[in-house]
Design a protein around this motif. Structure first.
Motif, PDB file in Angstrom:
ATOM      1  N   ILE A   2       0.827  -1.201   0.000  1.00 37.55           N
ATOM      2  CA  ILE A   2       0.000   0.000   0.000  1.00 37.55           C
ATOM      3  C   ILE A   2       0.863   1.253   0.000  1.00 37.55           C
ATOM      4  CG2 ILE A   2      -1.750   1.265   1.297  1.00 37.55           C
ATOM      5  CD1 ILE A   2      -2.824  -1.179  -0.090  1.00 37.55           C
ATOM      6  N   VAL A  46      -5.186  -2.790  -6.297  1.00 40.55           N
ATOM      7  CA  VAL A  46      -4.073  -1.878  -6.040  1.00 40.55           C
ATOM      8  C   VAL A  46      -3.293  -1.682  -7.336  1.00 40.55           C
ATOM      9  CG1 VAL A  46      -1.991  -1.480  -4.677  1.00 40.55           C
ATOM     10  CG2 VAL A  46      -3.956  -2.644  -3.653  1.00 40.55           C
ATOM     11  N   LEU A 115      -6.744   6.603  -1.292  1.00 39.76           N
ATOM     12  CA  LEU A 115      -5.409   6.388  -0.738  1.00 39.76           C
ATOM     13  C   LEU A 115      -4.900   7.707  -0.171  1.00 39.76           C
ATOM     14  CD1 LEU A 115      -3.121   4.278  -0.432  1.00 39.76           C
ATOM     15  CD2 LEU A 115      -2.224   5.107  -2.609  1.00 39.76           C
TER      16      LEU A 115
END
Length: 224
Positions: A2, A46, A115
């Motif tokens: 991430i 992602v 994000l």
């Protein structure tokens, strides 16, 4: 992963579990606070680069909510055969008269994911994650040393209820047993049919009312 991601997309979401706490509200007899913590299994896509293929990643989202409901109150002690004579009487506890909180949850709707950089100060209060959910993800989650975090928006429809056993009074009425047997009529069906008047009006149309006859009268010639 991430921390190195360029973008994320919310793909799917599922409700793992709901932790429910029930406490009576002081100075408001009959009202209870229902504290709910929802645990969501989140599936993210992602993107490591703007034009790269997405990589599926699963994570956990937590949401807390409180509802205040009226659940009435009782002043009696309840005992049943579920209690063992030699064991501790769990029925004679202060919470013996509390209702039971039930939460019904529909399938959640994945809305969006964002994000962001992790705040220096915690943006959300810490949640205690049950051991059963931790085992589902293979252990502990990433600690506060991560630089980025994912915030997800989830649409959820839920119904919160308080259930309680109540006594219902149903009136009972006496009944009597007949002493004599009912005897059916022995009348001849042919005689019964012959006593019925012939339905003449069923075979002929109804007569025109008098006021309608006047309306259909020809004023020029006087014919009807």
């Amino acid at each position: 992963m991430i921390d190195k991601a360029a973008n994320v997309r919310l793909n799917d979401v599922e409700v793992c579990s709901v932790s429910i706490g029930l406490q009576p509200i002081p100075f408001n007899k009959g009202f209870y606070a229902v504290d709910m913590t929802f645990y969501f299994d989140v599936c993210l896509d992602v993107f490591m680069a703007p034009n790269a293929l997405p990589m599926p990643v699963k994570g956990l989202a937590v949401f807390s909510k409180r509802a205040v409901l009226f659940g009435s109150d009782g002043s009696v002690k309840i005992f049943s055969s579920d209690c063992s004579a030699d064991g501790p009487d769990q029925q004679n506890q202060p919470t013996r008269n509390c209702p039971k909180a039930v939460v019904q949850v529909a399938e959640p709707i994945p809305l969006c994911a964002k994000l962001t950089e992790r705040c220096s100060h915690p943006c959300m209060p810490p949640f205690r994650i049950p051991e059963a959910i931790l085992r589902r993800y293979g252990g502990e989650f990433v600690g506060p040393e991560a630089d980025k975090q994912v915030l997800v928006s989830i649409g959820l429809f839920s119904i919160v209820q308080l259930e309680r056993n109540v006594q219902m009074l149903i009136p009972a009425y006496d009944f009597c047993i007949p002493h004599k047997e009912c005897v059916s009529s022995s009348e001849d069906p042919c005689e019964l049919f012959s006593s019925i008047e012939f339905p003449t009006n069923e075979f002929f149309p109804n007569n025109l009312p008098l006021d309608k006859k006047k309306a259909h009268t020809c004023t020029a010639c006087g014919d009807t």
